[in-house]
Scaffold this motif. Sequence first.
Motif, PDB file in Angstrom:
ATOM      1  N   ARG A  90      94.956  33.281  41.882  1.00  0.00           N
ATOM      2  CA  ARG A  90      94.256  34.439  42.447  1.00  0.00           C
ATOM      3  C   ARG A  90      93.124  33.939  43.333  1.00  0.00           C
ATOM      4  NH1 ARG A  90      89.726  34.363  39.594  1.00  0.00           N
ATOM      5  NH2 ARG A  90      89.733  33.719  37.431  1.00  0.00           N
ATOM      6  N   PRO A  91      92.820  34.652  44.379  1.00  0.00           N
ATOM      7  CA  PRO A  91      91.735  34.229  45.262  1.00  0.00           C
ATOM      8  C   PRO A  91      90.408  34.115  44.526  1.00  0.00           C
ATOM      9  CG  PRO A  91      93.060  35.919  46.314  1.00  0.00           C
ATOM     10  CD  PRO A  91      93.519  35.838  44.880  1.00  0.00           C
ATOM     11  N   THR A  92      89.681  33.033  44.801  1.00  0.00           N
ATOM     12  CA  THR A  92      88.362  32.795  44.214  1.00  0.00           C
ATOM     13  C   THR A  92      87.389  32.439  45.333  1.00  0.00           C
ATOM     14  OG1 THR A  92      88.813  30.454  43.889  1.00  0.00           O
ATOM     15  CG2 THR A  92      89.375  31.911  42.067  1.00  0.00           C
ATOM     16  N   ALA A  93      86.153  32.210  44.965  1.00  0.00           N
ATOM     17  CA  ALA A  93      85.129  31.889  45.969  1.00  0.00           C
ATOM     18  C   ALA A  93      85.435  30.594  46.697  1.00  0.00           C
ATOM     19  CB  ALA A  93      83.760  31.803  45.306  1.00  0.00           C
ATOM     20  N   HIS A 124      97.816  27.467  38.329  1.00  0.00           N
ATOM     21  CA  HIS A 124      96.906  26.767  39.238  1.00  0.00           C
ATOM     22  C   HIS A 124      97.711  25.811  40.114  1.00  0.00           C
ATOM     23  CE1 HIS A 124      92.978  27.580  36.892  1.00  0.00           C
ATOM     24  NE2 HIS A 124      93.882  28.491  36.600  1.00  0.00           N
ATOM     25  N   GLY A 125      97.047  25.217  41.096  1.00  0.00           N
ATOM     26  CA  GLY A 125      97.747  24.328  41.999  1.00  0.00           C
ATOM     27  C   GLY A 125      96.901  23.140  42.420  1.00  0.00           C
ATOM     28  N   LEU A 126      97.520  22.293  43.210  1.00  0.00           N
ATOM     29  CA  LEU A 126      96.882  21.106  43.757  1.00  0.00           C
ATOM     30  C   LEU A 126      97.196  21.086  45.248  1.00  0.00           C
ATOM     31  CD1 LEU A 126      95.425  18.360  43.002  1.00  0.00           C
ATOM     32  CD2 LEU A 126      97.718  17.365  42.994  1.00  0.00           C
ATOM     33  N   VAL A 127      96.166  20.863  46.070  1.00  0.00           N
ATOM     34  CA  VAL A 127      96.341  20.792  47.524  1.00  0.00           C
ATOM     35  C   VAL A 127      95.846  19.434  47.987  1.00  0.00           C
ATOM     36  CG1 VAL A 127      95.740  21.780  49.759  1.00  0.00           C
ATOM     37  CG2 VAL A 127      96.037  23.284  47.778  1.00  0.00           C
ATOM     38  N   MET A 128      96.763  18.638  48.556  1.00  0.00           N
ATOM     39  CA  MET A 128      96.438  17.344  49.136  1.00  0.00           C
ATOM     40  C   MET A 128      96.536  17.493  50.646  1.00  0.00           C
ATOM     41  SD  MET A 128      98.706  15.135  46.402  1.00  0.00           S
ATOM     42  CE  MET A 128      98.593  13.584  47.232  1.00  0.00           C
ATOM     43  N   PHE A 129      95.707  16.744  51.386  1.00  0.00           N
ATOM     44  CA  PHE A 129      95.674  16.922  52.837  1.00  0.00           C
ATOM     45  C   PHE A 129      95.186  15.658  53.525  1.00  0.00           C
ATOM     46  CE2 PHE A 129      91.845  18.258  50.776  1.00  0.00           C
ATOM     47  CZ  PHE A 129      90.828  17.682  51.530  1.00  0.00           C
ATOM     48  N   LEU A 145      85.097  20.005  55.037  1.00  0.00           N
ATOM     49  CA  LEU A 145      85.524  20.082  53.639  1.00  0.00           C
ATOM     50  C   LEU A 145      85.057  21.373  52.979  1.00  0.00           C
ATOM     51  CD1 LEU A 145      84.907  16.371  52.616  1.00  0.00           C
ATOM     52  CD2 LEU A 145      87.130  17.520  52.790  1.00  0.00           C
ATOM     53  N   THR A 146      83.828  21.790  53.279  1.00  0.00           N
ATOM     54  CA  THR A 146      83.305  23.045  52.734  1.00  0.00           C
ATOM     55  C   THR A 146      84.131  24.226  53.235  1.00  0.00           C
ATOM     56  OG1 THR A 146      81.088  22.129  52.551  1.00  0.00           O
ATOM     57  CG2 THR A 146      81.264  24.532  52.584  1.00  0.00           C
ATOM     58  N   GLN A 147      84.442  24.214  54.521  1.00  0.00           N
ATOM     59  CA  GLN A 147      85.264  25.285  55.098  1.00  0.00           C
ATOM     60  C   GLN A 147      86.647  25.307  54.460  1.00  0.00           C
ATOM     61  OE1 GLN A 147      85.945  25.021  59.336  1.00  0.00           O
ATOM     62  NE2 GLN A 147      87.479  26.637  59.293  1.00  0.00           N
ATOM     63  N   LEU A 148      87.239  24.121  54.275  1.00  0.00           N
ATOM     64  CA  LEU A 148      88.562  24.050  53.661  1.00  0.00           C
ATOM     65  C   LEU A 148      88.548  24.563  52.228  1.00  0.00           C
ATOM     66  CD1 LEU A 148      91.542  23.260  53.787  1.00  0.00           C
ATOM     67  CD2 LEU A 148      90.854  20.959  53.060  1.00  0.00           C
ATOM     68  N   THR A 151      88.525  28.246  52.363  1.00  0.00           N
ATOM     69  CA  THR A 151      89.816  28.741  52.849  1.00  0.00           C
ATOM     70  C   THR A 151      90.872  28.672  51.757  1.00  0.00           C
ATOM     71  OG1 THR A 151      89.327  28.074  55.119  1.00  0.00           O
ATOM     72  CG2 THR A 151      91.656  28.353  54.550  1.00  0.00           C
ATOM     73  N   ILE A 152      90.929  27.538  51.065  1.00  0.00           N
ATOM     74  CA  ILE A 152      91.917  27.376  49.993  1.00  0.00           C
ATOM     75  C   ILE A 152      91.621  28.346  48.857  1.00  0.00           C
ATOM     76  CG2 ILE A 152      92.781  25.809  48.227  1.00  0.00           C
ATOM     77  CD1 ILE A 152      92.357  23.524  50.222  1.00  0.00           C
ATOM     78  N   GLY A 153      90.348  28.491  48.504  1.00  0.00           N
ATOM     79  CA  GLY A 153      89.978  29.412  47.432  1.00  0.00           C
ATOM     80  C   GLY A 153      90.397  30.841  47.738  1.00  0.00           C
TER      81      GLY A 153
END
Length: 184
Positions: A90-93, A124-129, A145-148, A151-153
Motif C-alpha cells: 500500500r502507498p506510504t510516505a 512487501h517488496g524490494l526495489v534494486m536500481f 535518492l530522497t525523491q526516489l 516515489t517508490i513509497g
Amino acid sequence: RDGRLIVLLGDVAGHGITVAGTMAQLRNALRAQLFAGAEPAEALTQLNEFVMHMVPGAFATVIAARVDLASGRVEAASAGHLMPYLTESRPTAAAVPAPVKLSPPIGVRGGTYAPSTFTIESGHGLVMFSDGLVERRGEAIDDGLTQLAGTIGRAGDAPASSIWGAATSGYTDDDVTIVTLRRL
C-alpha cells in the motif's frame, strides 16, 4: 539449484564495447561463484580477487541478493552499489533503505564484503536500481535518492516501468535499470 532466487545488479565504470565486454566477464564469473553455492558476500570477495588478477583496472559496483521464496529471507551483499529499498504493497510516505551493509566497489585491492540478512515480509517488496535512476547533473545524489524513496513509497507495488516514469520524468544521462520483487 536449491530453489532460491538470486538477483544481481551491477554497473561497470565507463562506456563502450570494452566496458560491455568487462561487464560480461564479471557477470559470468559472479554467476559461476553463486551457482557453485557461494553466499553473496563470499561471491563478491571472489569476484574482486578475479578482477585484481584477471581484469586489472576494472571498477564496478554490484549488489547481490539471494532470496528464499518461501520465507522471504534475503542474504545480500553490496560492493559499492546503491542500497535497494523495501516497499509496502500500500502507498506510504516513503520507502526505506534495505539493511544492507555497504562494502568497497569491485576493483579495490584488499576489498572485503560484509554479509547482510533481512526478510521481505508478505505483501512487501524490494526495489534494486542503478545510479542512472537517481543521478542528475548539478544535483546531489542524496536529492535523487530522497525523491526516489518518496516515489517508490507512493507507488506501492507498482511495476518497474511505473517507477522509472515517475522518478525520471523523462530526464536521464545514464542507463537505468530497475528490478522489483514483491512477496505475495
